[in-house]
Design a protein around this motif. Structure first.
Motif, PDB file in Angstrom:
ATOM      1  N   GLU A  56       9.168 101.055  86.963  1.00 20.62           N
ATOM      2  CA  GLU A  56       9.763 102.154  88.026  1.00 20.62           C
ATOM      3  C   GLU A  56       8.617 102.030  89.520  1.00 20.62           C
ATOM      4  OE1 GLU A  56       9.679 104.882  85.283  1.00 20.62           O
ATOM      5  OE2 GLU A  56      10.632 104.494  83.525  1.00 20.62           O
ATOM      6  N   PHE A  57       7.385 102.048  89.335  1.00 18.00           N
ATOM      7  CA  PHE A  57       6.495 102.911  90.645  1.00 18.00           C
ATOM      8  C   PHE A  57       6.789 101.443  91.367  1.00 18.00           C
ATOM      9  CE2 PHE A  57       2.568 101.591  92.565  1.00 18.00           C
ATOM     10  CZ  PHE A  57       1.939 103.080  92.930  1.00 18.00           C
ATOM     11  N   ILE A  58       7.068 100.097  90.796  1.00 17.03           N
ATOM     12  CA  ILE A  58       6.992  99.600  92.087  1.00 17.03           C
ATOM     13  C   ILE A  58       7.937  99.397  92.820  1.00 17.03           C
ATOM     14  CG2 ILE A  58       7.103  96.285  92.289  1.00 17.03           C
ATOM     15  CD1 ILE A  58       5.688  96.266  90.274  1.00 17.03           C
ATOM     16  N   LYS A  59       9.349  99.814  92.128  1.00 25.18           N
ATOM     17  CA  LYS A  59      10.505 100.130  92.993  1.00 25.18           C
ATOM     18  C   LYS A  59      10.654 101.012  93.745  1.00 25.18           C
ATOM     19  CE  LYS A  59      13.604  98.099  89.244  1.00 25.18           C
ATOM     20  NZ  LYS A  59      14.267  98.504  88.103  1.00 25.18           N
ATOM     21  N   ALA A  60       9.970 102.249  93.245  1.00 24.04           N
ATOM     22  CA  ALA A  60       9.992 103.188  93.882  1.00 24.04           C
ATOM     23  C   ALA A  60       8.991 103.395  95.401  1.00 24.04           C
ATOM     24  CB  ALA A  60       9.042 104.645  93.190  1.00 24.04           C
ATOM     25  N   ARG A  61       8.148 102.425  95.021  1.00 31.40           N
ATOM     26  CA  ARG A  61       7.079 101.891  96.064  1.00 31.40           C
ATOM     27  C   ARG A  61       7.930 101.143  97.272  1.00 31.40           C
ATOM     28  NH1 ARG A  61       1.875  98.552  95.113  1.00 31.40           N
ATOM     29  NH2 ARG A  61       3.523  97.231  94.249  1.00 31.40           N
ATOM     30  N   GLU A  62       9.273 100.422  96.595  1.00 32.44           N
ATOM     31  CA  GLU A  62       9.559  99.788  98.025  1.00 32.44           C
ATOM     32  C   GLU A  62      10.237 101.255  98.463  1.00 32.44           C
ATOM     33  OE1 GLU A  62      11.866  97.205  95.563  1.00 32.44           O
ATOM     34  OE2 GLU A  62      10.179  95.665  95.103  1.00 32.44           O
ATOM     35  N   MET A  63      10.991 101.822  98.020  1.00 26.02           N
ATOM     36  CA  MET A  63      11.836 102.951  98.715  1.00 26.02           C
ATOM     37  C   MET A  63      10.881 104.125  99.427  1.00 26.02           C
ATOM     38  SD  MET A  63      14.970 101.974  98.197  1.00 26.02           S
ATOM     39  CE  MET A  63      15.333 103.717  99.034  1.00 26.02           C
ATOM     40  N   ILE A  64       9.844 104.515  99.328  1.00 23.51           N
ATOM     41  CA  ILE A  64       9.077 104.916  99.785  1.00 23.51           C
ATOM     42  C   ILE A  64       8.647 104.283 101.049  1.00 23.51           C
ATOM     43  CG2 ILE A  64       6.020 105.846  99.752  1.00 23.51           C
ATOM     44  CD1 ILE A  64       6.576 106.615  96.765  1.00 23.51           C
ATOM     45  N   ALA A  65       8.655 102.890 100.952  1.00 22.10           N
ATOM     46  CA  ALA A  65       7.724 101.877 102.387  1.00 22.10           C
ATOM     47  C   ALA A  65       9.775 102.060 103.146  1.00 22.10           C
ATOM     48  CB  ALA A  65       7.778 100.861 102.034  1.00 22.10           C
ATOM     49  N   ILE A  66      10.128 102.029 102.724  1.00 19.45           N
ATOM     50  CA  ILE A  66      11.728 102.432 103.474  1.00 19.45           C
ATOM     51  C   ILE A  66      11.382 103.057 104.528  1.00 19.45           C
ATOM     52  CG2 ILE A  66      14.030 102.366 103.986  1.00 19.45           C
ATOM     53  CD1 ILE A  66      14.305  99.940 101.247  1.00 19.45           C
ATOM     54  N   THR A  67      10.944 104.808 103.300  1.00 22.05           N
ATOM     55  CA  THR A  67      11.357 105.863 104.415  1.00 22.05           C
ATOM     56  C   THR A  67      10.192 106.579 104.983  1.00 22.05           C
ATOM     57  OG1 THR A  67      12.627 106.749 102.153  1.00 22.05           O
ATOM     58  CG2 THR A  67      12.144 107.918 103.279  1.00 22.05           C
ATOM     59  N   ALA A  68       9.104 105.660 104.411  1.00 21.71           N
ATOM     60  CA  ALA A  68       7.618 105.939 105.176  1.00 21.71           C
ATOM     61  C   ALA A  68       8.072 105.492 107.144  1.00 21.71           C
ATOM     62  CB  ALA A  68       6.810 105.403 105.186  1.00 21.71           C
ATOM     63  N   TYR A  69       8.415 104.469 106.787  1.00 24.66           N
ATOM     64  CA  TYR A  69       8.803 103.525 108.216  1.00 24.66           C
ATOM     65  C   TYR A  69      10.294 104.214 109.021  1.00 24.66           C
ATOM     66  CZ  TYR A  69       9.931 100.192 111.387  1.00 24.66           C
ATOM     67  OH  TYR A  69      10.273  99.508 112.021  1.00 24.66           O
ATOM     68  N   LYS A  70      11.504 104.378 108.153  1.00 24.12           N
ATOM     69  CA  LYS A  70      12.350 104.900 109.105  1.00 24.12           C
ATOM     70  C   LYS A  70      11.593 106.946 110.096  1.00 24.12           C
ATOM     71  CE  LYS A  70      16.250 103.624 105.928  1.00 24.12           C
ATOM     72  NZ  LYS A  70      17.096 103.306 106.026  1.00 24.12           N
ATOM     73  N   SER A  71      11.240 107.322 108.859  1.00 28.00           N
ATOM     74  CA  SER A  71       9.775 108.418 109.440  1.00 28.00           C
ATOM     75  C   SER A  71       9.529 108.213 110.440  1.00 28.00           C
ATOM     76  CB  SER A  71       9.957 109.316 108.574  1.00 28.00           C
ATOM     77  OG  SER A  71      10.197 110.008 107.670  1.00 28.00           O
ATOM     78  N   TYR A  72       8.893 107.063 110.614  1.00 18.05           N
ATOM     79  CA  TYR A  72       7.458 106.889 111.882  1.00 18.05           C
ATOM     80  C   TYR A  72       8.173 106.249 112.950  1.00 18.05           C
ATOM     81  CZ  TYR A  72       4.765 104.242 114.289  1.00 18.05           C
ATOM     82  OH  TYR A  72       4.089 103.206 115.541  1.00 18.05           O
ATOM     83  N   ALA A  73      10.086 105.572 112.957  1.00 17.53           N
ATOM     84  CA  ALA A  73      10.237 104.660 113.899  1.00 17.53           C
ATOM     85  C   ALA A  73      11.190 105.473 114.500  1.00 17.53           C
ATOM     86  CB  ALA A  73      10.829 103.926 113.432  1.00 17.53           C
ATOM     87  N   SER A  74      11.842 106.641 113.577  1.00 19.32           N
ATOM     88  CA  SER A  74      12.574 107.810 114.186  1.00 19.32           C
ATOM     89  C   SER A  74      11.945 108.399 115.430  1.00 19.32           C
ATOM     90  CB  SER A  74      13.115 108.544 113.105  1.00 19.32           C
ATOM     91  OG  SER A  74      13.564 109.221 113.705  1.00 19.32           O
ATOM     92  N   LEU A  75      10.794 109.208 114.921  1.00 16.57           N
ATOM     93  CA  LEU A  75       9.697 109.537 115.458  1.00 16.57           C
ATOM     94  C   LEU A  75       9.233 109.402 117.016  1.00 16.57           C
ATOM     95  CD1 LEU A  75       8.629 111.907 112.560  1.00 16.57           C
ATOM     96  CD2 LEU A  75       9.754 113.077 114.412  1.00 16.57           C
ATOM     97  N   ARG A  76       8.853 107.952 116.431  1.00 12.06           N
ATOM     98  CA  ARG A  76       7.526 107.156 117.737  1.00 12.06           C
ATOM     99  C   ARG A  76       9.401 106.915 118.851  1.00 12.06           C
ATOM    100  NH1 ARG A  76       7.652 102.194 119.591  1.00 12.06           N
ATOM    101  NH2 ARG A  76       5.403 101.642 120.825  1.00 12.06           N
ATOM    102  N   SER A  77      10.222 106.776 118.257  1.00 16.35           N
ATOM    103  CA  SER A  77      10.922 107.189 119.033  1.00 16.35           C
ATOM    104  C   SER A  77      11.805 107.792 119.377  1.00 16.35           C
ATOM    105  CB  SER A  77      12.977 106.597 118.622  1.00 16.35           C
ATOM    106  OG  SER A  77      14.192 105.750 119.375  1.00 16.35           O
ATOM    107  N   TYR A  78      11.858 109.319 119.242  1.00 12.09           N
ATOM    108  CA  TYR A  78      11.538 110.656 119.685  1.00 12.09           C
ATOM    109  C   TYR A  78      10.736 110.524 120.768  1.00 12.09           C
ATOM    110  CZ  TYR A  78      11.247 115.890 120.103  1.00 12.09           C
ATOM    111  OH  TYR A  78      10.989 116.373 121.338  1.00 12.09           O
TER     112      TYR A  78
END
Length: 695
Positions: A56-78
């Protein structure tokens, strides 16, 4: 909700202004205790026996990685967007000068963004520091303009224009700056999840010529090479719980808190429950001037009227008649219209009456007139000070229509009437029209009464809370927060930071409260629930009387500064030791030649800088921690409005920092005294707190 409001945080306008971090600090309490409970569940378990959790942790970590990158990319773009006017259109109108400053910041990101991850976070943090200074300059301007307008004549020709300019700065420019600062801080927060994988990608790119994976793909599919541990599982479980709380409002969070209190009442003392419910998220500012006694206002208003009535008594014969009538009221049980004071049985009041009777029976007309005025005033004091607070508030409400708007606004602001009578966000500030009316000649008499009332009660909240334990303040700083806690624990410590360490040390010496102590902490055992932690710091300006550190030693002989500081020899030519002047207060100085070849003498004073209260010593997946209830220091990140629960590593608390950045703490403790259980039944009435029947 149809239930009435009982507490100020239940009023949406008060909650927004008094409790700007309400949900966050309620969440912090829940999350910190969840972390402790989760680690107690997983500590010592074999990871091999937790394969379901691992998957369960491995699956959750994949989603965490996607969410973290999206947040980073969105704010960097801003921040890489040159013109962000579209993000500020909610401000009507947008302030073009402030928008230009914001766009200038974005241009700096575009032109100076670091070439790789090694410089990114430092660059963002540098911009945060620069933008905080920019924001603070706006705050200083606003405060200076407010002071200028307060001193300006109501009819001054520049007042309308300067008032309008202030409104723009306060309601548009400052919020725009705050919004940009929050974006910067959110960008910095993304590095908690993104920095490590970005650094790994960078190193692989540099060390392996065959490594061709794009950064975005690597980050989205990031899987650490380290083995999954029990600590990883525990941290993930706590993060999942925290995420489940994100969209809950304060009442939903309070319901979760209620269930926790109900399940383990012995774990959460009354003082902690009280502070969590009523202070979590409250703004950081002095409680002084946030409460005044409504009974005293009624008394002062009536005495002001009485003074006028006394002056209208036409002659000495009428004074003599009134004196005889008054004597009869006090000396004859059959006399009509006897005042409440005549029925008093308290010795102090009876002594006052006896003294005034001497004047009423005197031969001289001036003495009789003075005696009549005095006994009448005493009757007013007794009548109103014998009222309950609720009776006084009801009386003020009945008089509402007799007050001009400015006076009623000030009465509501300084009493618990604000719970049900505040209906807008500007409840603390008079409008220009109200200011003009308040300062008018016609308002002189009422203004004088109001000013005297407000001034008299500047610091009266402390004694009142110690007596009633009601929620009466609308703000607090660190020592005031701690004093509220000690009141609930059955103690009335002195106000301010300066006298507290000696108060604890005196209690230890005199053994008035067996078990009291004042120590320099050396281990987790020193951090007892309900104890106060006091931090010292050297500062560059003379501290005031409520902050200065006076000499006090622990029973073990530990003073305020380590003995090794005094007379320390330099390590090398670049090391310029401080020269200390110990005594009742401690100062230090050193002289050196700066980079501009100018001889500089630096002088510093030792002061108490902060106070916190110990909630619990605990262990989490991150190690041993101390939970505290306190305020964030005003210069902390997002710290100006964050009274509530905090979590600190034990190792940090036991450290005293370097000599230049001295950060030693001491602990004072007294066992609980007489806890005001009856008052807690009202303040911790969960039917009232949740505004529905739950108990």
């Amino acid at each position: 909700m149809t239930e009435p409001m009982y507490f100020q945080w239940q009023n949406e306008y008060l909650c927004k202004t008094i409790y700007p971090m309400r949900e966050q600090k309620l969440m912090d309490f829940l999350v910190y205790y969840k972390e402790i409970d989760i680690w107690a569940q997983y500590k010592g378990r074999d990871i091999a026996a937790l394969q379901n959790e691992v998957q369960e942790f491995i699956k959750a970590r994949e989603m965490i990685a996607i969410t973290a990158y999206k947040s980073y990319a969105s704010l960097r773009s801003y921040f890489m967007t040159a013109d962000v006017r579209g993000f500020y259109l909610k401000f009507k109108p947008v302030d073009d000068a402030e928008l230009a400053e914001i766009n200038k910041l974005h241009q700096l990101f575009i032109s100076s963004w670091p070439k790789d991850i090694r410089g990114e976070r430092g660059f963002v943090q540098m911009q945060i520091a620069n933008w905080v200074r920019h924001r603070d300059l706006i705050k200083d301007w606003v405060n200076n303009r407010k002071r200028r307008l307060a001193a300006m004549a109501p009819d001054h020709k520049n007042r309308p224009a300067e008032t309008k300019e202030l409104e723009v700065k306060e309601n548009t420019v400052l919020p725009m700056a705050e919004q940009e600062l929050e974006q910067l801080r959110s960008f910095n927060d993304t590095y908690e999840k993104i920095e490590k994988p970005k650094l790994e990608w960078y190193k692989l790119q540099k060390s392996d010529p065959n490594f061709k994976t794009p950064e975005a793909d690597f980050l989205v599919h990031y899987s650490p090479s380290t083995k999954i541990t029990v600590q990883d599982i525990a941290v993930w479980k706590a993060e999942e719980y925290e995420a489940s709380l994100k969209n809950k409002d304060q009442f939903e969070l309070l319901e979760e808190i209620y269930q926790r209190f109900k399940k383990e009442p012995g774990r959460y003392p009354h003082w902690l429950q009280y502070m969590i419910v009523h202070f979590s998220g409250m703004r950081y500012a002095s409680a002084h001037g946030s409460w005044a006694d409504p009974k005293d206002l009624l008394m002062q208003l009536r005495i002001a009227e009485l003074d006028k009535e006394n002056k209208l008594i036409p002659n000495d014969l009428e004074v003599e008649r009134l004196c005889k009538e008054k004597i009869a009221q006090y000396e004859s049980a059959a006399a009509p219209n006897r005042p409440r004071l005549a029925l008093s049985t308290e010795k102090a009041w009876k002594d006052k009456v006896a003294l005034h009777m001497l004047s009423l029976k005197a031969n001289g007309p001036k003495t009789r007139r003075a005696g009549l005025a005095a006994i009448r005033a005493e009757e007013v004091r007794y009548e109103f000070m014998s009222m309950t607070t609720d009776e006084a508030l009801a009386k003020l409400v009945s008089m509402k229509d007799s007050f001009p708007k400015w006076a009623w606004k000030e009465i509501v602001k300084l009493t618990s009437l604000r719970v049900n009578y505040v209906t807008d966000l500007n409840w603390e500030k008079l409008t220009p029209e109200e200011e003009t009316e308040r300062n008018s000649f016609q308002a002189t008499a009422l203004r004088n009464v109001m000013n005297a009332w407000i001034t008299k009660h500047i610091g009266a909240w402390r004694d009142e809370h110690g007596r009633t334990h009601e929620l009466i303040v609308s703000r607090a700083v660190c020592n005031e927060t701690a004093e509220h806690i000690q009141h609930i624990r059955g103690h009335l410590p002195p106000g301010g930071l300066t006298p507290k360490p000696r108060w604890y040390r005196t209690n230890e010496k005199e053994k008035k409260f067996p078990g009291a102590y004042y120590v320099k902490p050396a281990s987790a055992e020193d951090y007892v629930q309900g104890a106060s932690i006091f931090w010292l710091r050297f500062v560059n300006k003379v501290p005031n009387d409520w902050q200065i550190a006076h000499a006090v030693e622990t029973e073990a002989g530990d003073g305020l500064i380590p003995k090794g500081f005094i007379g320390r020899k330099p390590k090398d030519k670049s090391d310029i030791p401080w020269q200390y002047k110990p005594g009742d207060t401690v100062t230090r100085s050193r002289t050196y030649v700066n980079a501009s070849k100018v001889r500089v003498t630096e002088q510093q004073w030792l002061r108490w800088i902060h106070e916190a209260t110990v909630v619990e010593v605990a262990e989490t997946a991150e190690g041993q921690v101390i939970l505290t209830y306190e305020t964030a220091l005003p210069d902390d990140d997002r710290g100006t409005s964050s009274i509530g629960m905090f979590k600190k590593p034990l190792r940090w608390l036991l450290s005293e920092g370097t000599e230049d950045a001295y950060n030693r703490s001491f602990i004072g403790y007294v066992p609980e005294g007489q806890v005001p259980i009856e008052h807690m039944k009202t303040m911790l009435n969960w039917n009232r707190i949740l505004r529905k029947q739950v108990v």
